[in-house]
Enzyme design. Structure first.
Site, mmCIF file in Angstrom:
data_model
loop_
_atom_site.group_PDB
_atom_site.id
_atom_site.type_symbol
_atom_site.label_atom_id
_atom_site.label_comp_id
_atom_site.label_asym_id
_atom_site.label_seq_id
_atom_site.Cartn_x
_atom_site.Cartn_y
_atom_site.Cartn_z
ATOM 1 N N GLY A 68 0.834 -1.199 0.000
ATOM 2 C CA GLY A 68 0.000 0.000 0.000
ATOM 3 C C GLY A 68 0.869 1.250 0.000
ATOM 4 O O GLY A 68 0.589 2.218 -0.701
ATOM 5 N N GLN A 176 -7.778 0.970 3.825
ATOM 6 C CA GLN A 176 -8.620 0.489 4.925
ATOM 7 C C GLN A 176 -10.047 0.201 4.487
ATOM 8 O O GLN A 176 -10.806 -0.439 5.209
ATOM 9 C CB GLN A 176 -8.654 1.519 6.065
ATOM 10 C CG GLN A 176 -7.367 1.625 6.849
ATOM 11 C CD GLN A 176 -7.054 0.386 7.673
ATOM 12 O OE1 GLN A 176 -7.916 -0.461 7.920
ATOM 13 N NE2 GLN A 176 -5.808 0.257 8.093
ATOM 14 N N SER A 196 -4.181 -2.579 -0.409
ATOM 15 C CA SER A 196 -3.112 -3.446 0.090
ATOM 16 C C SER A 196 -3.706 -4.736 0.640
ATOM 17 O O SER A 196 -4.596 -4.703 1.491
ATOM 18 C CB SER A 196 -2.340 -2.710 1.198
ATOM 19 O OG SER A 196 -1.402 -3.592 1.788
ATOM 20 N N ALA A 197 -3.193 -5.883 0.158
ATOM 21 C CA ALA A 197 -3.815 -7.176 0.448
ATOM 22 C C ALA A 197 -3.864 -7.513 1.939
ATOM 23 O O ALA A 197 -4.838 -8.092 2.414
ATOM 24 C CB ALA A 197 -3.070 -8.282 -0.307
ATOM 25 N N HIS A 198 -2.814 -7.146 2.694
ATOM 26 C CA HIS A 198 -2.767 -7.645 4.082
ATOM 27 C C HIS A 198 -3.775 -6.988 5.009
ATOM 28 O O HIS A 198 -3.953 -7.424 6.148
ATOM 29 C CB HIS A 198 -1.337 -7.561 4.643
ATOM 30 C CG HIS A 198 -0.900 -6.209 5.114
ATOM 31 N ND1 HIS A 198 -0.991 -5.828 6.424
ATOM 32 C CD2 HIS A 198 -0.357 -5.163 4.458
ATOM 33 C CE1 HIS A 198 -0.501 -4.591 6.559
ATOM 34 N NE2 HIS A 198 -0.117 -4.168 5.369
ATOM 35 N N THR A 234 10.193 -8.498 -11.498
ATOM 36 C CA THR A 234 9.556 -9.762 -11.846
ATOM 37 C C THR A 234 8.313 -9.914 -10.983
ATOM 38 O O THR A 234 8.362 -9.695 -9.768
ATOM 39 C CB THR A 234 10.533 -10.926 -11.593
ATOM 40 O OG1 THR A 234 11.696 -10.679 -12.382
ATOM 41 C CG2 THR A 234 9.914 -12.260 -11.959
ATOM 42 N N CYS A 323 2.511 2.360 12.750
ATOM 43 C CA CYS A 323 3.767 3.031 12.407
ATOM 44 C C CYS A 323 4.096 4.077 13.457
ATOM 45 O O CYS A 323 5.258 4.362 13.713
ATOM 46 C CB CYS A 323 3.665 3.717 11.060
ATOM 47 S SG CYS A 323 2.652 2.842 9.892
HETATM 48 C C1 LIG Z 1 -1.716 0.015 6.079
HETATM 49 C C2 LIG Z 1 -1.997 1.253 5.333
HETATM 50 C C3 LIG Z 1 -1.155 1.688 4.308
HETATM 51 C C4 LIG Z 1 0.131 0.992 3.965
HETATM 52 O O1 LIG Z 1 -0.055 -0.268 3.389
HETATM 53 P P1 LIG Z 1 1.176 -1.326 3.473
HETATM 54 O O2 LIG Z 1 0.770 -2.408 2.533
HETATM 55 O O3 LIG Z 1 1.241 -1.769 4.889
HETATM 56 O O4 LIG Z 1 2.388 -0.592 3.012
HETATM 57 C C5 LIG Z 1 -1.493 2.823 3.627
HETATM 58 N N1 LIG Z 1 -2.603 3.512 3.932
HETATM 59 C C6 LIG Z 1 -3.442 3.128 4.899
HETATM 60 C C7 LIG Z 1 -4.673 3.917 5.166
HETATM 61 C C8 LIG Z 1 -3.162 1.995 5.636
HETATM 62 O O5 LIG Z 1 -3.983 1.631 6.623
#
Ligand SMILES: *Cc1c(COP(=O)(O)O)cnc(C)c1O
Length: 393
Positions: A68, A176, A196-198, A234, A323
């Protein structure tokens, strides 16, 4: 209780990823043998599915990234450098993720100007303020879809209409939002969107930047011709497969999941208010709040102490964004909604997932009040307040 920081990878997602480690492991740039072509075929399918699930008109508008943060950095720096001859002004808000804020700070060191819009006391960006900030030098507006700390859902559709009217490119950080609300780039009217997948039960280290056809963007990562020459590396095929599967599940089960999380969220909020005096819910209530987010300030004590005691009881929570933990400054989001430093310091975020159970909510409601009580009993500030109240009475 910290699902806004990250989520568990679902078993179905792991299963969808495994073949790309051991069976279909070719390099997507190897066109002259079957193993490479199998990877290319797989990537085509994955891109189509992701495009469909966020309402993108074409699969070639989906660009896979390494996170993300990368998607956000690319959106800002890529547009800044592609449109520098048109203007140097960017509009964002004070409550964005650090991926946005720190990329903006970098651009400010390189000749760009950034307006950081204020938010109201519940974290809302005012579309009228966005419009008022636009100048003939404005090239980009970036406002998040939903805030990771206090759960505020922003009026992205209205802001995107304003951006369109003034021919300014509109990006939204929807990291989010996925899995917590409907996200459709056509419906929102945005030109770019990060995910972002996680954050929705996929693997870490893979994200997407949606870039509407017609938007020019400079590369962030130079190298080979992957992602249509726009993002070298890649391809992370297993990661892409994990993101695709997690997104597909999130979209398919969205209504049921929102209903379940909303019910538990509201029970948690009501339960905390009922059991703990001198607390404040940060962010809006109801529809304008992300269905899985709870954020409270508990006066007279420190958020970090609460987290340590919660952890001793097996509850994982956060005192701001992941963070930001580790630094002593209070969260920029809590300061932006007007909380004084000492109140911002006593804040805790509890974020649910679709797997959160009623028993877990009950356990938090049993565990948290005595922790707050115990910490307050050790707080000289709290003692003073109680004493004053006794005198009044
Ligand atoms: C977690 C998050 C990100 C960063 O995503 P990562 O895949 O962890 O680098 C960016 N923006 C928001 C709002 C997030 O919650």
């Amino acid at each position: 209780m910290d699902n806004n920081a990250t989520t568990v990878v679902k078993q179905e997602v792991v299963d969808a990823m495994l073949p790309y480690f051991t069976e279909i492991w070719g390099n997507g740039s190897s066109k002259f043998y079957d193993l490479g072509n199998e990877a290319i075929t797989a990537m085509t399918r994955l891109r189509e599915s992701v495009a469909k699930n966020i309402g993108a008109a074409r699969p070639n508008e989906i660009y896979f990234t390494g996170s993300g943060c990368e998607a956000d950095n690319w959106a800002l720096k890529g547009i800044a450098y592609a449109y520098a001859s048109k203007g140097n002004h960017i509009i964002t808000s004070k409550i964005e993720h650090h991926a946005i804020l720190n990329a903006c700070a970098f651009l400010e060191k390189h000749g760009f100007e950034v307006t950081y819009l204020d938010v109201d006391c519940e974290g809302r960006v005012d579309p009228a303020a966005v419009e008022a900030a636009i100048t003939d030098k404005t090239i980009l507006i970036s406002i998040m879809t939903a805030n990771n700390e206090i759960g505020t859902i922003e009026p992205i559709k209205e802001i995107a209409e304003i951006a369109k009217k003034h021919k300014v490119i509109m990006h939204t950080d929807a990291v989010q939002a996925i899995g917590h609300m409907p996200v459709d780039v056509g419906e929102l009217g945005v030109d770019m969107l990060s995910l972002s997948a996680h954050k929705f039960h996929g693997p870490k280290g893979v994200g997407v930047l949606y870039i509407r056809n017609g938007v020019r963007i400079e590369n962030l990562i130079h190298g080979g011709g992957q992602e249509r020459g726009k993002r070298a590396a890649t391809e992370n095929l297993a990661g892409m497969a994990g993101l695709e599967k997690a997104l597909d599940l999130a979209v398919k089960n969205l209504d049921v999941n929102i209903a379940s999380m909303t019910e538990k969220r509201d029970r948690l909020i009501a339960g905390i208010k009922e059991r703990i005096p001198y607390c404040r819910l940060n962010g809006p209530e109801g529809e304008e709040r992300m269905c899985n987010n709870v954020n409270f300030s508990f006066k007279y004590i420190e958020g970090e102490s609460i987290l340590m005691l919660l952890n001793m009881h097996g509850i994982a929570a956060s005192s701001g964004s992941a963070c930001a933990s580790g630094s002593l400054d209070p969260s920029h989001v809590l300061l932006a909604i007007g909380l004084p430093h000492e109140i911002a310091h006593g804040s805790v975020r509890l974020s649910l997932s679709e797997d959160t159970t009623d028993e877990e909510i009950d356990y938090v409601l049993e565990t948290l009040p005595p922790i707050v009580k115990r910490l307050r009993e050790m707080s000289p500030l709290y003692e003073e307040i109680l004493h004053k109240e006794q005198i009044k009475a």
